[in-house]
Design an enzyme around this catalytic site. Structure first.
Site, PDB file in Angstrom:
ATOM      1  CB  ALA A 125      -1.201   0.074   1.161  1.00 20.02           C
TER       2      ALA A 125
ATOM      3  CB  SER B 115      10.079   2.402  -6.471  1.00 19.53           C
ATOM      4  OG  SER B 115       9.728   3.231  -7.398  1.00 19.53           O
TER       5      SER B 115
ATOM      6  CD  GLU C 132      10.049   6.895 -10.155  1.00 21.40           C
ATOM      7  OE1 GLU C 132      10.531   7.841  -9.903  1.00 21.40           O
ATOM      8  OE2 GLU C 132       9.772   6.480 -11.972  1.00 21.40           O
TER       9      GLU C 132
ATOM     10  CE1 TYR D 240       5.754   5.750  -4.630  1.00 23.42           C
ATOM     11  CE2 TYR D 240       7.291   5.896  -5.956  1.00 23.42           C
ATOM     12  CZ  TYR D 240       6.275   4.622  -5.791  1.00 23.42           C
ATOM     13  OH  TYR D 240       5.605   3.848  -6.014  1.00 23.42           O
TER      14      TYR D 240
END
Length: 339
Positions: free
Chosen positions: A86, A130, A132, A153
């Site tokens: 999540a 991630s 990212e 993020y």
């Protein structure tokens, strides 16, 4: 029977992971946010399973901003494995909601780790990291590549990554970070660029739209197939020891390549339909993310089988089929009720 808790079970990855674990005989519990409308469409089919697996799936309302509720749930369930998927996971949205992204995506992970530590539950913990986090670091990116996030993020995910490592090293917790590169499927949310493209291609092919607005077409990503990536998650928690792994295909595919391949699936020239919109540009762009999953291949026996061209075809065909069925259903309803 093993018991697993999945946060984010109603998302793309959570739904595929729930399928995988149920097929392996797990009892699966999912954490979902309470809302005024139902958002379980990705897992509704699991409740309709004619086999006994539907009786092993349970949903619990909760929120990553509520530490006491998370602690209570972990203590009550005593899960053997926790898959923490999540998050506020949309990169572009994170620029508009940086504080919320940090609280949910970053600090939410700490609340879950602290719940495990405080309750003393013996569990294995998977953190969805991630690509990212690598941001501006040049490819190929591996477990040894320096991090350089270029979005709220990415920064929030990096905080969560280091907290998982800290709890592993400080408390001996079996906690792993799966550094997953972009992975898509027909279940990807419609605001993400890949699904936005394939859904628009279907609508253009069927005459419902005439153009598609996009931002940066030059961004290069390493796109894989989500059902394969949740298998890598599971493998990480079956390993003898906890460590972090990059999960990727190792291939490069730009947004422009994705667009071209998607329109080619329906025999259309993409350049006739694409329009530029600066609103979809990020304040800071990540130019190129290409993963090196050598360690996962060597230690987990995991290797991507579906690469970007096949992934595009899978997604376009699914969206064309879904939209065609919707149109046929609408036509049938009109015929039924017209005087």
């Amino acid at each position: 029977m093993k018991r697993a808790l999945i946060t984010g079970i109603t998302g793309q990855d959570g739904s595929y992971l729930a399928e995988l674990l149920l097929a392996k005989g797990y009892e699966v519990h999912g954490l979902i946010r309470r809302a005024s409308t139902f958002n379980t469409h990705r897992i509704d089919h699991l409740y309709q399973d004619p086999h006994e697996s539907a009786a092993r799936l349970f949903l619990h309302h909760g929120d990553l901003t509520d530490g006491s509720a998370i602690m209570s749930l972990v203590a009550r369930l005593q899960p053997d494995e926790i898959y923490h998927l999540a998050a506020q996971s949309h990169v572009r949205v994170s620029f508009d909601q940086p504080e919320y992204t940090g609280d949910v995506t970053g600090v939410g992970t700490t609340r879950l780790l602290e719940a495990i530590r405080s309750t003393g539950v013996s569990t294995r913990f998977y953190q969805a990291s991630s690509s990212e986090m690598f941001g501006a670091s040049p490819p190929p990116q591996s477990e040894e590549t320096p991090f350089y996030p270029r979005s709220p993020y990415g920064a929030a995910k990096l905080y969560a990554y280091w907290m998982a490592r800290n709890y592993r090293e400080a408390y001996g917790m079996f906690a792993v970070n799966g550094i997953l590169f972009n992975h898509e499927s027909p279940r990807r949310g419609e605001t993400f660029v890949t699904r936005k493209i394939t859904r628009a291609v279907a609508r253009i092919k069927l005459g419902l739209e005439s153009s598609l607005y996009l931002g940066n077409l030059d961004a290069v990503r390493d796109w894989g197939y989500a059902p394969e990536y949740v298998d890598a998650m599971w493998r990480m928690l079956q390993a003898d020891s906890a460590r972090d792994y990059v999960v990727a295909t190792g291939t490069r595919f730009s947004v422009r390549d994705f667009v071209s391949a998607a329109f080619a699936c329906v025999e259309l020239d993409w350049e006739q339909y694409i329009r530029y919109d600066a609103r979809y540009e990020r304040p800071t762009e990540v130019d190129e993310l290409i993963g090196d999953a050598s360690l996962a291949r060597k230690e987990l026996g995991w290797e991507a089988q579906v690469h970007a061209p096949e992934l595009v075809r899978i997604m376009v065909e699914a969206d064309v089929r879904r939209l065609s069925e919707e149109l046929d259903g609408s036509a049938a309803r009109r015929t039924r009720y017209d005087p």
